[in-house]
Motif scaffolding. Sequence first.
Motif, PDB file in Angstrom:
ATOM      1  N   GLY A   1      -1.737 -10.913   7.676  1.00  0.00           N
ATOM      2  CA  GLY A   1      -2.484  -9.977   6.845  1.00  0.00           C
ATOM      3  C   GLY A   1      -1.637  -8.750   6.525  1.00  0.00           C
ATOM      4  N   ILE A   2      -1.695  -8.330   5.284  1.00  0.00           N
ATOM      5  CA  ILE A   2      -1.026  -7.100   4.875  1.00  0.00           C
ATOM      6  C   ILE A   2      -2.006  -6.256   4.071  1.00  0.00           C
ATOM      7  CG2 ILE A   2       1.358  -7.918   4.958  1.00  0.00           C
ATOM      8  CD1 ILE A   2       1.250  -8.594   2.047  1.00  0.00           C
ATOM      9  N   VAL A   3      -1.882  -4.958   4.195  1.00  0.00           N
ATOM     10  CA  VAL A   3      -2.733  -4.025   3.475  1.00  0.00           C
ATOM     11  C   VAL A   3      -1.949  -3.550   2.254  1.00  0.00           C
ATOM     12  CG1 VAL A   3      -3.997  -1.849   3.600  1.00  0.00           C
ATOM     13  CG2 VAL A   3      -3.912  -3.354   5.597  1.00  0.00           C
ATOM     14  N   VAL A   4      -2.562  -3.682   1.076  1.00  0.00           N
ATOM     15  CA  VAL A   4      -1.864  -3.449  -0.183  1.00  0.00           C
ATOM     16  C   VAL A   4      -2.631  -2.443  -1.053  1.00  0.00           C
ATOM     17  CG1 VAL A   4      -0.966  -4.576  -2.263  1.00  0.00           C
ATOM     18  CG2 VAL A   4      -0.996  -5.823  -0.088  1.00  0.00           C
ATOM     19  N   ARG A   5      -1.886  -1.474  -1.583  1.00  0.00           N
ATOM     20  CA  ARG A   5      -2.419  -0.489  -2.533  1.00  0.00           C
ATOM     21  C   ARG A   5      -1.873  -0.806  -3.929  1.00  0.00           C
ATOM     22  NH1 ARG A   5       0.205   4.381  -1.769  1.00  0.00           N
ATOM     23  NH2 ARG A   5       1.954   3.117  -1.110  1.00  0.00           N
TER      24      ARG A   5
ATOM     25  N   ASP B   1      -8.518  -6.976  10.997  1.00  0.00           N
ATOM     26  CA  ASP B   1      -9.964  -6.705  11.006  1.00  0.00           C
ATOM     27  C   ASP B   1     -10.290  -5.494  11.868  1.00  0.00           C
ATOM     28  OD1 ASP B   1     -10.555  -8.763   9.261  1.00  0.00           O
ATOM     29  OD2 ASP B   1     -11.142 -10.172  10.844  1.00  0.00           O
ATOM     30  N   TYR B   2      -9.641  -5.382  13.020  1.00  0.00           N
ATOM     31  CA  TYR B   2      -9.882  -4.230  13.893  1.00  0.00           C
ATOM     32  C   TYR B   2      -9.391  -2.950  13.220  1.00  0.00           C
ATOM     33  CZ  TYR B   2     -10.078  -1.167  17.906  1.00  0.00           C
ATOM     34  OH  TYR B   2     -10.371  -0.117  18.735  1.00  0.00           O
ATOM     35  N   ALA B   3      -8.194  -2.989  12.614  1.00  0.00           N
ATOM     36  CA  ALA B   3      -7.657  -1.812  11.929  1.00  0.00           C
ATOM     37  C   ALA B   3      -8.595  -1.373  10.800  1.00  0.00           C
ATOM     38  CB  ALA B   3      -6.265  -2.108  11.384  1.00  0.00           C
TER      39      ALA B   3
ATOM     40  N   PRO C   1      -9.640   5.477   9.684  1.00  0.00           N
ATOM     41  CA  PRO C   1     -10.465   6.242   8.747  1.00  0.00           C
ATOM     42  C   PRO C   1     -10.014   6.143   7.292  1.00  0.00           C
ATOM     43  CG  PRO C   1      -9.206   7.716  10.172  1.00  0.00           C
ATOM     44  CD  PRO C   1      -8.976   6.320  10.666  1.00  0.00           C
ATOM     45  N   MET C   2      -8.737   5.898   7.044  1.00  0.00           N
ATOM     46  CA  MET C   2      -8.289   5.743   5.657  1.00  0.00           C
ATOM     47  C   MET C   2      -8.731   4.387   5.111  1.00  0.00           C
ATOM     48  SD  MET C   2      -6.964   7.047   3.002  1.00  0.00           S
ATOM     49  CE  MET C   2      -6.147   8.536   3.500  1.00  0.00           C
ATOM     50  N   LEU C   3      -8.654   3.358   5.939  1.00  0.00           N
ATOM     51  CA  LEU C   3      -9.022   2.018   5.485  1.00  0.00           C
ATOM     52  C   LEU C   3     -10.531   1.806   5.431  1.00  0.00           C
ATOM     53  CD1 LEU C   3      -6.342  -0.137   7.342  1.00  0.00           C
ATOM     54  CD2 LEU C   3      -6.320   0.678   4.964  1.00  0.00           C
ATOM     55  N   ASN C   4     -11.271   2.424   6.347  1.00  0.00           N
ATOM     56  CA  ASN C   4     -12.724   2.191   6.354  1.00  0.00           C
ATOM     57  C   ASN C   4     -13.493   3.171   5.471  1.00  0.00           C
ATOM     58  OD1 ASN C   4     -13.211   4.565   7.850  1.00  0.00           O
ATOM     59  ND2 ASN C   4     -13.253   3.479   9.802  1.00  0.00           N
ATOM     60  N   GLY C   5     -12.771   4.089   4.824  1.00  0.00           N
ATOM     61  CA  GLY C   5     -13.416   4.993   3.880  1.00  0.00           C
ATOM     62  C   GLY C   5     -13.892   6.300   4.463  1.00  0.00           C
TER      63      GLY C   5
END
Length: 176
Positions: free
Chosen positions: A43-47, A67-69, A74-78
């Motif tokens: 999994g990678i987080v992409v902007r 999923d845990y991250a 706080p940046m990823l979960n809004g």
Amino acid sequence: MPWITGWFNGRPQFGVNFPVRRIQCITHRLCQFCRQPLGRRIGIVVRPADISAGYVDEPGMHPECLDYALAVCPMLNGAMDRYRSQPPAAVAHLVALQASRAGQPAEAYDAWFITPSGYEIAYGADGSVLGLSLDVPVLMKRPVRTAAQPRLTDEQAALLRQVLDLESSTEGPITP
């Protein structure tokens, strides 16, 4: 606690990654969160900015670690709607925030899932490790969060109240 998170004076500095650990994770295919070897799905987080650049600068993660991250960051979960204006005081001399992001509304984030065969390192012209290439086959893309809306300045809020004739309204004021 993500393994690549920087620690200074005995405290974690979220949003600040140890550069050596970041590169170790990318080059040795380790999860940035738990430091274990990555498996069949990564999994990678992409902007949107990452897509424009053609790579993401953060290492991959196991789907479970991602999923845990997503749940606790706080940046990823809004929970945070803006990037920091300045790095934490403890590390200001060690890191430089990208001027393009400092203080800006948070961008949209997606989670992409790739396979080990699609894991390609992106290198700079000088041979430095930039991150993971995004020009690879993607198994699945999942929206994580939408982009935060810009906040109104005091002047913009006053103009909006004037245009909408809310100054004479009995409703409460518009707050920026």
